[in-house]
Motif scaffolding. Sequence first.
Motif, PDB file in Angstrom:
ATOM      1  N   GLY A 248     -18.234 -39.064  12.000  1.00 16.37           N
ATOM      2  CA  GLY A 248     -19.658 -38.772  12.048  1.00 16.37           C
ATOM      3  C   GLY A 248     -19.904 -37.293  11.804  1.00 16.37           C
ATOM      4  O   GLY A 248     -19.003 -36.542  11.418  1.00 16.37           O
ATOM      5  N   LEU A 249     -21.130 -36.872  12.057  1.00 17.69           N
ATOM      6  CA  LEU A 249     -21.492 -35.479  11.828  1.00 17.69           C
ATOM      7  C   LEU A 249     -21.144 -34.628  13.043  1.00 17.69           C
ATOM      8  O   LEU A 249     -21.148 -35.096  14.178  1.00 17.69           O
ATOM      9  CB  LEU A 249     -22.998 -35.369  11.545  1.00 17.69           C
ATOM     10  CG  LEU A 249     -23.505 -36.178  10.357  1.00 17.69           C
ATOM     11  CD1 LEU A 249     -25.010 -35.939  10.177  1.00 17.69           C
ATOM     12  CD2 LEU A 249     -22.759 -35.842   9.083  1.00 17.69           C
ATOM     13  N   GLY A 250     -20.855 -33.344  12.785  1.00 19.46           N
ATOM     14  CA  GLY A 250     -20.596 -32.401  13.854  1.00 19.46           C
ATOM     15  C   GLY A 250     -21.878 -31.756  14.339  1.00 19.46           C
ATOM     16  O   GLY A 250     -22.981 -32.092  13.904  1.00 19.46           O
ATOM     17  N   THR A 251     -21.756 -30.789  15.231  1.00 24.98           N
ATOM     18  CA  THR A 251     -22.929 -30.138  15.795  1.00 24.98           C
ATOM     19  C   THR A 251     -23.704 -29.334  14.758  1.00 24.98           C
ATOM     20  O   THR A 251     -24.888 -29.052  14.950  1.00 24.98           O
ATOM     21  CB  THR A 251     -22.528 -29.197  16.941  1.00 24.98           C
ATOM     22  OG1 THR A 251     -21.581 -28.233  16.453  1.00 24.98           O
ATOM     23  CG2 THR A 251     -21.906 -29.981  18.080  1.00 24.98           C
ATOM     24  N   ASP A 252     -23.043 -28.961  13.658  1.00 23.72           N
ATOM     25  CA  ASP A 252     -23.730 -28.216  12.605  1.00 23.72           C
ATOM     26  C   ASP A 252     -24.296 -29.130  11.526  1.00 23.72           C
ATOM     27  O   ASP A 252     -24.807 -28.661  10.509  1.00 23.72           O
ATOM     28  CB  ASP A 252     -22.783 -27.192  11.970  1.00 23.72           C
ATOM     29  CG  ASP A 252     -21.545 -27.835  11.361  1.00 23.72           C
ATOM     30  OD1 ASP A 252     -21.359 -29.068  11.521  1.00 23.72           O
ATOM     31  OD2 ASP A 252     -20.762 -27.115  10.727  1.00 23.72           O
ATOM     32  N   GLY A 253     -24.203 -30.436  11.732  1.00 23.76           N
ATOM     33  CA  GLY A 253     -24.727 -31.383  10.755  1.00 23.76           C
ATOM     34  C   GLY A 253     -23.789 -31.680   9.609  1.00 23.76           C
ATOM     35  O   GLY A 253     -24.162 -32.385   8.667  1.00 23.76           O
ATOM     36  N   MET A 254     -22.564 -31.186   9.692  1.00 17.22           N
ATOM     37  CA  MET A 254     -21.571 -31.409   8.644  1.00 17.22           C
ATOM     38  C   MET A 254     -20.418 -32.238   9.206  1.00 17.22           C
ATOM     39  O   MET A 254     -20.173 -32.250  10.418  1.00 17.22           O
ATOM     40  CB  MET A 254     -21.047 -30.071   8.118  1.00 17.22           C
ATOM     41  CG  MET A 254     -22.109 -29.203   7.470  1.00 17.22           C
ATOM     42  SD  MET A 254     -22.688 -29.862   5.890  1.00 17.22           S
ATOM     43  CE  MET A 254     -21.331 -29.380   4.823  1.00 17.22           C
ATOM     44  N   PRO A 255     -19.684 -32.942   8.332  1.00 21.72           N
ATOM     45  CA  PRO A 255     -18.520 -33.701   8.807  1.00 21.72           C
ATOM     46  C   PRO A 255     -17.349 -32.770   9.074  1.00 21.72           C
ATOM     47  O   PRO A 255     -17.291 -31.652   8.551  1.00 21.72           O
ATOM     48  CB  PRO A 255     -18.218 -34.623   7.621  1.00 21.72           C
ATOM     49  CG  PRO A 255     -18.678 -33.835   6.426  1.00 21.72           C
ATOM     50  CD  PRO A 255     -19.905 -33.087   6.877  1.00 21.72           C
ATOM     51  N   ALA A 256     -16.429 -33.232   9.906  1.00 21.67           N
ATOM     52  CA  ALA A 256     -15.183 -32.490  10.114  1.00 21.67           C
ATOM     53  C   ALA A 256     -14.330 -32.560   8.846  1.00 21.67           C
ATOM     54  O   ALA A 256     -14.433 -33.502   8.057  1.00 21.67           O
ATOM     55  CB  ALA A 256     -14.416 -33.073  11.303  1.00 21.67           C
ATOM     56  N   MET A 257     -13.497 -31.553   8.657  1.00 18.01           N
ATOM     57  CA  MET A 257     -12.617 -31.501   7.491  1.00 18.01           C
ATOM     58  C   MET A 257     -11.661 -32.689   7.508  1.00 18.01           C
ATOM     59  O   MET A 257     -11.115 -33.040   8.559  1.00 18.01           O
ATOM     60  CB  MET A 257     -11.832 -30.185   7.496  1.00 18.01           C
ATOM     61  CG  MET A 257     -11.015 -29.943   6.251  1.00 18.01           C
ATOM     62  SD  MET A 257     -12.080 -29.731   4.796  1.00 18.01           S
ATOM     63  CE  MET A 257     -10.845 -29.662   3.498  1.00 18.01           C
ATOM     64  N   GLN A 258     -11.464 -33.315   6.344  1.00 16.57           N
ATOM     65  CA  GLN A 258     -10.562 -34.458   6.203  1.00 16.57           C
ATOM     66  C   GLN A 258      -9.692 -34.268   4.959  1.00 16.57           C
ATOM     67  O   GLN A 258     -10.144 -33.686   3.958  1.00 16.57           O
ATOM     68  CB  GLN A 258     -11.368 -35.749   6.064  1.00 16.57           C
ATOM     69  CG  GLN A 258     -12.307 -36.015   7.221  1.00 16.57           C
ATOM     70  CD  GLN A 258     -13.289 -37.129   6.918  1.00 16.57           C
ATOM     71  OE1 GLN A 258     -12.910 -38.232   6.528  1.00 16.57           O
ATOM     72  NE2 GLN A 258     -14.574 -36.850   7.095  1.00 16.57           N
ATOM     73  N   ARG A 259      -8.485 -34.780   5.001  1.00 20.27           N
ATOM     74  CA  ARG A 259      -7.577 -34.655   3.852  1.00 20.27           C
ATOM     75  C   ARG A 259      -8.173 -35.286   2.605  1.00 20.27           C
ATOM     76  O   ARG A 259      -7.948 -34.818   1.497  1.00 20.27           O
ATOM     77  CB  ARG A 259      -6.233 -35.316   4.176  1.00 20.27           C
ATOM     78  CG  ARG A 259      -5.405 -34.581   5.208  1.00 20.27           C
ATOM     79  CD  ARG A 259      -4.110 -35.296   5.497  1.00 20.27           C
ATOM     80  NE  ARG A 259      -3.262 -35.413   4.315  1.00 20.27           N
ATOM     81  CZ  ARG A 259      -2.083 -36.028   4.298  1.00 20.27           C
ATOM     82  NH1 ARG A 259      -1.628 -36.596   5.410  1.00 20.27           N
ATOM     83  NH2 ARG A 259      -1.372 -36.081   3.194  1.00 20.27           N
ATOM     84  N   ALA A 260      -8.949 -36.352   2.803  1.00 21.86           N
ATOM     85  CA  ALA A 260      -9.543 -37.053   1.658  1.00 21.86           C
ATOM     86  C   ALA A 260     -10.420 -36.140   0.816  1.00 21.86           C
ATOM     87  O   ALA A 260     -10.571 -36.350  -0.392  1.00 21.86           O
ATOM     88  CB  ALA A 260     -10.375 -38.242   2.148  1.00 21.86           C
ATOM     89  N   PHE A 261     -11.000 -35.088   1.429  1.00 22.35           N
ATOM     90  CA  PHE A 261     -11.907 -34.216   0.695  1.00 22.35           C
ATOM     91  C   PHE A 261     -11.231 -33.553  -0.501  1.00 22.35           C
ATOM     92  O   PHE A 261     -11.886 -33.264  -1.509  1.00 22.35           O
ATOM     93  CB  PHE A 261     -12.476 -33.125   1.613  1.00 22.35           C
ATOM     94  CG  PHE A 261     -13.385 -33.629   2.696  1.00 22.35           C
ATOM     95  CD1 PHE A 261     -13.831 -34.948   2.714  1.00 22.35           C
ATOM     96  CD2 PHE A 261     -13.813 -32.772   3.701  1.00 22.35           C
ATOM     97  CE1 PHE A 261     -14.674 -35.410   3.717  1.00 22.35           C
ATOM     98  CE2 PHE A 261     -14.668 -33.220   4.700  1.00 22.35           C
ATOM     99  CZ  PHE A 261     -15.082 -34.538   4.715  1.00 22.35           C
ATOM    100  N   THR A 262      -9.951 -33.288  -0.376  1.00 23.06           N
ATOM    101  CA  THR A 262      -9.234 -32.619  -1.467  1.00 23.06           C
ATOM    102  C   THR A 262      -8.244 -33.524  -2.187  1.00 23.06           C
ATOM    103  O   THR A 262      -7.778 -33.180  -3.269  1.00 23.06           O
ATOM    104  CB  THR A 262      -8.471 -31.391  -0.934  1.00 23.06           C
ATOM    105  OG1 THR A 262      -7.585 -31.803   0.120  1.00 23.06           O
ATOM    106  CG2 THR A 262      -9.435 -30.339  -0.394  1.00 23.06           C
TER     107      THR A 262
END
Length: 213
Positions: free
Chosen positions: A138-152
């Motif tokens: 889900g989203l973090g406190t800043d409205g962004m997702p946590a970093m995931q390996r899939a992103f790269t």
Amino acid sequence: MAEPRILRVGLLCKGTTLPYWHAQAVRHLQELPGVELVVLGVPRSLPTIAKAGTLYSYLERRALNLLSKQAYLPVDLSDPLALLPCVELSSEWTSAKTVEELVSFAPDLVFSFLPRMEAPHETNSRFPIWEFSIGKVGLGTDGMPAMQRAFTEESTLNVRLSRSDGADRVEARFPLRTDQDLATLDKVLLGAAWLPASVISAHRRKAETSPGS
């Protein structure tokens, strides 16, 4: 053909200055005919990130900033959002308590840009709360997702907007690469910004085909 009934929509977010992709989601909703924003829910305080202040947290934020050069830019939506009634939420997470705090504004549905609970939870049937999952989280406190390996490592990423009680969801996959084949989250998050409008469309289709409509 009769005009569709006005849909009353609530928003849960951290304030009136939002990441660009949140702002786009709000704008897409405002552009829909027959949709009225009726209440803004803002938590009294946001949950503390366990790793805040650590080297990991710093590196994670730097990586996300590099991957989302447009989607994370802050946008001031004071003009449209300041006109809405604002409810100070006692809970930092969506819950049955959130429903009690918003019910007097009679929303038909609510979209949340706040951290979500990991397990589905009952919010009762008065109105659904819809929450984002970007990839596996889900989203973090800043409205962004946590970093995931899939992103790269992946070429596309699944985004889901689900009812908090687990009763329904919409989802789509978006590219994780720019036209120059560089890793990016912008296309994913700007694609995610359209999902609330998709929920509205699905809601209307369901209403049109239900008995007595």
